[in-house]
Write a protein that holds these residues in place. Structure first.
Motif: not given
Length: 454
Positions: A3, A7-9, A12-13, A15-16
């Motif tokens: 984390k 780059l907080p996302n 969620l890789v 999911e994206m």
């Protein structure tokens, strides 16, 4: 997954990827041929993510390796050290300037548009040219765009470029005109004066000339004294005239507008921009009032207008990149201009004013001539050229310049740019005081004596 705070996302890789319909990261980049993929992690840093504290410590260690010079650098070659008023950094650090990107509904950013309008107006006044765009990347790209523009206007295929113009700019020009079928034909310079060789220019100016380029002062710092003649040759051959100018020199000499030049270019680095390891720079681009020229200008122009209620406002009145018009009709691929640097130029010009630019130019002229005098007082050291110069000058030495350069570095001095075994180009501006110039001269004299006695 790790984390990262910025780059907080990252968590969620998957999911994206699912959302865009690809199975994994490799499939996302499957357009890249497998044979050119690295297939391993990059060997950079410490091999692991660092904390902010660790990064700061790493940078501090690297900064300690820097050498503190005994005097401002004497190397220039078009990128010269100057004093920059503190107000410039303060103003361009304001978030409305510092963080703004090209607005895609630009009229909503009236403040940014006004700042660029002020830049255009100030540079137009300095050059005495009617139309200035909202900047290019640097002098080299401005030269390349000017030549491409000339080619679009008259369809001819050869540009005359003097050998005594900046070689770094010429490299950019060569790169940009590749594939356009445009040829560069170099014009010789007089080995005694350092100025363009007019006879060679006349010989090479045939009917296929799209433009003639001239740099003022030229790469050797020499004032060209036959600009009118060069402009006349361009007109006679129905070619465009392009003149590159050092904007600070205009405190002493006639601006390009008074020569009826078609296109004037230059670099805003000397108008309030630090060296920054060679960048960012800022390309100046101006044309005279001729709609044939204006319609072919690259980049963007900010204009002033009134809205339906009669209120004054600013708007983009020319934007020629492919994002705004049909791709094949775009005159230039330049995207974001150097807006922040252009605003710094505008602040610099506003702070100095007409008289300030004149005083500064005189200061640079006299200091560079004092330096030349001190160096040529050394036995067997001479100026390479006889013509008058501004800011930069070429010195000829009796020994190999590499020996002198090594001695200068031992004394923590950055000498001039080596041009040949026994010549170098030196730059002296308002920040080089008598003490630093005398130190340069005494160190060079010591280096030469060491060779003679060894």
């Amino acid at each position: 997954m790790y984390k990262h705070p910025w780059l907080p996302n990252l968590g969620l890789v998957n999911e994206m990827l699912k959302e865009i319909g690809v199975a994994n990261i490799d499939e996302l980049f499957n357009d890249i041929p497998a044979e050119i993929k690295l297939n391993r992690l990059l060997n950079i840093g410490r091999g692991k993510p660092l904390s902010e504290y660790e990064i700061e410590e790493e940078i501090k260690e690297k900064v300690k390796k820097n050498i503190e010079l005994s005097a401002p650098p004497f190397i220039g070659a078009g990128v010269c050290p100057h004093y920059i008023p503190s107000a410039i950094k303060f103003i361009i650090s304001r978030s409305e300037f510092y963080t703004s990107y090209t607005p895609y509904q630009p009229e909503i950013s009236q403040g940014l548009l006004q700042a660029l309008f002020e830049y255009q107006s100030l540079v137009a006044e300095l050059l005495e040219m009617e139309v200035v765009n909202a900047s290019m990347y640097d002098w080299g790209s401005a030269l390349a765009e000017a030549v491409l523009m000339a080619n679009r206007i008259n369809g001819k295929k050869t540009v005359l470029v003097p050998e005594n113009s900046n070689p770094f700019h010429k490299e950019v020009l060569k790169t940009w005109i590749q594939g356009k079928g445009i040829r560069i034909k170099e014009v010789k310079y007089n080995k005694n004066t350092g100025e363009i060789d007019l006879e060679d220019l006349e010989r090479k100016a045939d009917d296929d000339i799209t433009a003639i380029y001239l740099q003022q002062p030229n790469f050797f710092g020499i004032f060209e004294s036959n600009i009118e003649h060069v402009i006349d040759i361009a007109k006679h051959k129905k070619a465009l005239s392009i003149v590159g100018v050092n904007p600070l020199s205009l405190g002493l000499i006639k601006p390009p507008g008074r020569y009826d030049v078609d296109i004037a270019i230059g670099d805003g680095q000397e108008l309030g921009l630090p060296l920054n390891f060679g960048g960012p720079l800022m390309g100046i681009f101006a044309v005279k009032w001729d709609m044939t020229l204006i319609r072919q200008m690259p980049g963007r122009i900010v204009g002033i207008t009134k809205d339906n209620n009669g209120n004054m406002g600013f708007t983009l009145i020319l934007q020629t990149r492919e994002q705004f018009i049909k791709r094949e009709k775009a005159t230039s691929n330049i995207t974001t201009n150097e807006a922040l640097m252009a605003i710094a130029n505008a602040i610099y010009l506003s702070l100095l004013g007409k008289e300030g630019i004149k005083e500064l130019a005189e200061e640079i002229y006299f200091r560079s001539h004092y330096a030349s005098k001190k160096l040529t007082e050394i036995k067997d050291v001479s100026n390479a050229f006889s013509s008058d110069f501004f800011e930069e000058f070429v010195i000829k030495f009796p020994v190999n310049y590499d020996i002198i350069s090594r001695k200068l570095k031992e004394k923590r001095l950055q000498g001039g740019l080596r041009l040949s075994d026994k010549t170098a180009l030196f730059c002296v501006t308002e920040i080089h005081d008598k003490k630093s110039i005398d130190l340069l001269a005494s160190t060079i004299e010591e280096a030469i004596k060491n060779v003679e006695t060894s």
